[in-house]
Design an enzyme around this catalytic site. Structure first.
Site, PDB file in Angstrom:
ATOM      1  N   GLY A  41     -22.185  -1.478  30.564  1.00 19.89           N
ATOM      2  CA  GLY A  41     -21.095  -0.526  31.031  1.00 19.89           C
ATOM      3  C   GLY A  41     -19.710  -1.328  31.149  1.00 19.89           C
ATOM      4  N   GLY A  70      -7.540  -6.017   2.120  1.00 17.33           N
ATOM      5  CA  GLY A  70      -8.655  -5.938   1.163  1.00 17.33           C
ATOM      6  C   GLY A  70      -9.930  -5.470   1.768  1.00 17.33           C
ATOM      7  N   ASN A  76      -1.342   7.115  -1.651  1.00 23.55           N
ATOM      8  CA  ASN A  76      -2.443   7.143  -2.647  1.00 23.55           C
ATOM      9  C   ASN A  76      -2.869   5.961  -3.138  1.00 23.55           C
ATOM     10  OD1 ASN A  76      -2.861  10.272  -2.155  1.00 23.55           O
ATOM     11  ND2 ASN A  76      -0.948  10.361  -2.984  1.00 23.55           N
ATOM     12  N   TRP A 111       1.011   2.459   5.992  1.00 22.11           N
ATOM     13  CA  TRP A 111       0.281   1.454   6.538  1.00 22.11           C
ATOM     14  C   TRP A 111       1.009   0.120   6.714  1.00 22.11           C
ATOM     15  CZ3 TRP A 111      -2.707   4.954   8.426  1.00 22.11           C
ATOM     16  CH2 TRP A 111      -3.106   5.927   7.413  1.00 22.11           C
ATOM     17  N   SER A 151       0.797  -1.137   0.016  1.00 23.05           N
ATOM     18  CA  SER A 151      -0.038  -0.073   0.186  1.00 23.05           C
ATOM     19  C   SER A 151       0.855   1.171   0.101  1.00 23.05           C
ATOM     20  CB  SER A 151      -0.874   0.026   1.241  1.00 23.05           C
ATOM     21  OG  SER A 151      -1.975  -1.058   0.997  1.00 23.05           O
ATOM     22  N   GLU A 153      -3.359 -14.546   3.004  1.00 23.28           N
ATOM     23  CA  GLU A 153      -3.573 -13.579   4.018  1.00 23.28           C
ATOM     24  C   GLU A 153      -4.902 -13.190   4.322  1.00 23.28           C
ATOM     25  OE1 GLU A 153      -2.838  -8.614   4.360  1.00 23.28           O
ATOM     26  OE2 GLU A 153      -2.674  -9.499   2.488  1.00 23.28           O
ATOM     27  N   GLN A 190     -23.066  -5.257  24.384  1.00 23.64           N
ATOM     28  CA  GLN A 190     -24.219  -4.731  24.516  1.00 23.64           C
ATOM     29  C   GLN A 190     -24.676  -5.603  25.710  1.00 23.64           C
ATOM     30  OE1 GLN A 190     -25.573  -2.314  22.910  1.00 23.64           O
ATOM     31  NE2 GLN A 190     -27.383  -2.216  24.056  1.00 23.64           N
TER      32      GLN A 190
END
Length: 438
Positions: free
Chosen positions: A392, A416, A172, A201, A169, A292, A388
């Site tokens: 908390g 991907g 751009n 990245w 990567s 991967e 959920q």
């Protein structure tokens, strides 16, 4: 004592050699639900796979789980723990590499899935660094490198003295991989290539924040055609190879280091640092992307399994509205039951694929995309349900599931995006024309 992967398969195909493991370190598997026999055989198709899973489950419980929260809080890579995955200890850094190159020789996709599922149960970020090293660098080089390259670079990577990764990567060009701008030009006088560009990245791109990681496979343009891409070996310390920045404050995967890497006139000898054919890097890239994506899908399975475990224990311990536990409430029943069902559906898809996957082949994109698309979304949804159920408590780091929820999001982007999988799968299904799906 935890028995290493290399010892587990020293004489593969003879089940009695695994009996010691299956009766000691493998006790971790006794806590597994009693699946239907057919499902157990799907997830652990041989005694060697069962022993590998058991060995890793014990290691994760003893070594990975205790450190996960702290290293993720501090956004620090646990290099010493990573090195315990090497040849002299656990032996999975070179899981798919022949023993002649200091690997373990467990060259099948199911072993890869097991390793990533088990590590991600406790620490997906640590597992992500393992993936970048063992799949994107080690396995890639093992599949595509020359004997001389494998002999030179794999032993150190398999033992853990070198931490590796892969550079594809760019700032751009992410999903649009053919839009990469990094390029290498050939210098006839020096008989080598001069690499320029920036990669973004990159997992394991830097460990310290200042120096680059140890060794990388880097893709760059080497010709005028759209697919003229070549794969190179770039070593830390090479002149012109530097860290642009360490990327901090990520949503998740915080214990896995990420960096921007810069290449300024980095010289790479033709005879030793070009992997495969010049302008032939695309086939290396596509084949490695398939395994991967399987590994990332298996990470999703590990995340989901942990979330189901956490929510069912919490539901059993928490009393509310005069009831001794939360299992009395239909809303909670739905969250737990649907999460388990989704997890098992994803796990069956992953292992049904890996049990028949030839890692030396290519063209397996439909289902390697499919397992990652399903498992990535599924793991995030299961983590969300766990939060959920736990209310908390689920929202704070001490109770694990909020970290897993953040980590799961990366699976919808890295290796991907969901949208790229939609595009790829729709294309492949369209090519089937009127042929019926099995």
């Amino acid at each position: 004592m935890i028995i290493s992967a290399s010892k587990l398969i020293a004489k593969r195909g003879r089940g009695h050699l695994l009996s010691r493991c299956l009766s000691s370190s493998c006790s971790a598997l006794s806590r597994e639900p009693q699946y239907h026999r057919g499902l157990g055989a799907l997830f652990n198709p041989t005694e060697e796979h069962e022993a590998l899973r058991s060995m890793l489950r014990t290691f994760v419980e003893r070594e990975v789980e205790p450190q996960a929260l702290e290293y993720n809080k501090t956004e620090t890579f646990n290099k010493s723990l990573f090195q315990k995955l090497g040849t002299s200890n656990i032996g999975i850094l070179g899981l798919t590499v022949p023993e002649s190159y200091n690997g373990t020789g467990f060259a099948d996709a199911t072993a890869v899935a097991i390793a990533h599922e088990e590590l991600s149960y406790a620490d997906p970020a640590f597992c992500l660094s393992y993936l970048a090293h063992s799949v994107l660098f080690v396995h890639n080089l093992c599949m595509n490198g020359s004997h001389e390259q494998k002999n030179a670079f794999l032993p150190g990577a398999c033992e853990g003295s070198k931490v590796g990764g892969m550079c594809m990567s760019e700032p751009n060009a992410g999903t649009d991989v053919l839009g990469m701008k990094s390029s290498a030009s050939y210098d006839e006088e020096k008989r080598g290539w001069v690499l320029n560009g920036t990669k973004m990245w990159i997992t394991n791109g830097t460990i310290t924040g200042n120096e680059t990681g140890d060794i990388f496979l880097v893709y760059a343009r080497t010709g005028p055609a759209k697919g003229d891409i070549t794969q190179f070996i770039v070593e830390g310390g090479m002149e012109g190879f530097t860290v642009g920045q360490k990327i901090s404050d990520k949503l998740g995967m915080r214990a896995s280091p990420t960096a921007e890497l810069v290449f300024e006139n980095v010289f790479l000898p033709q005879d030793t640092h070009v992997v495969g054919d010049v302008n032939g890097g695309m086939i290396c890239m596509m084949r490695n992307l398939e395994i991967e994506r399987v590994a990332l899908a298996a990470m999703g399975i590990g995340i989901a399994r942990r979330c189901v475990d956490e929510m069912k224990v919490y539901a059993g311990d928490r009393s509310a509205f005069g009831q001794p536990n939360l299992y009395s409430f239909g809303q909670i029943q739905r969250h737990i039951a649907e999460s388990y069902t989704d997890y098992m559906a994803g796990k069956c898809y992953v292992y049904a694929l890996t049990n028949g996957l030839d890692m030396e082949s290519s063209g397996n994109g439909l289902d390697s995309d499919g397992v990652k698309l399903y498992s990535a979304q599924m793991s995030k949804h299961v983590a969300d349900r766990a939060i959920q159920v736990m209310g908390g408590y689920g929202y704070v780091g001490e109770y694990v599931v909020e970290r897993l929820w953040r980590d799961a999001k990366l699976l919808e982007i890295g290796g991907g995006t969901n949208e790229s999988h939609h595009k790829n799968m729709a294309r492949d299904l369209r090519r089937m024309g009127s042929n019926k799906i099995d």
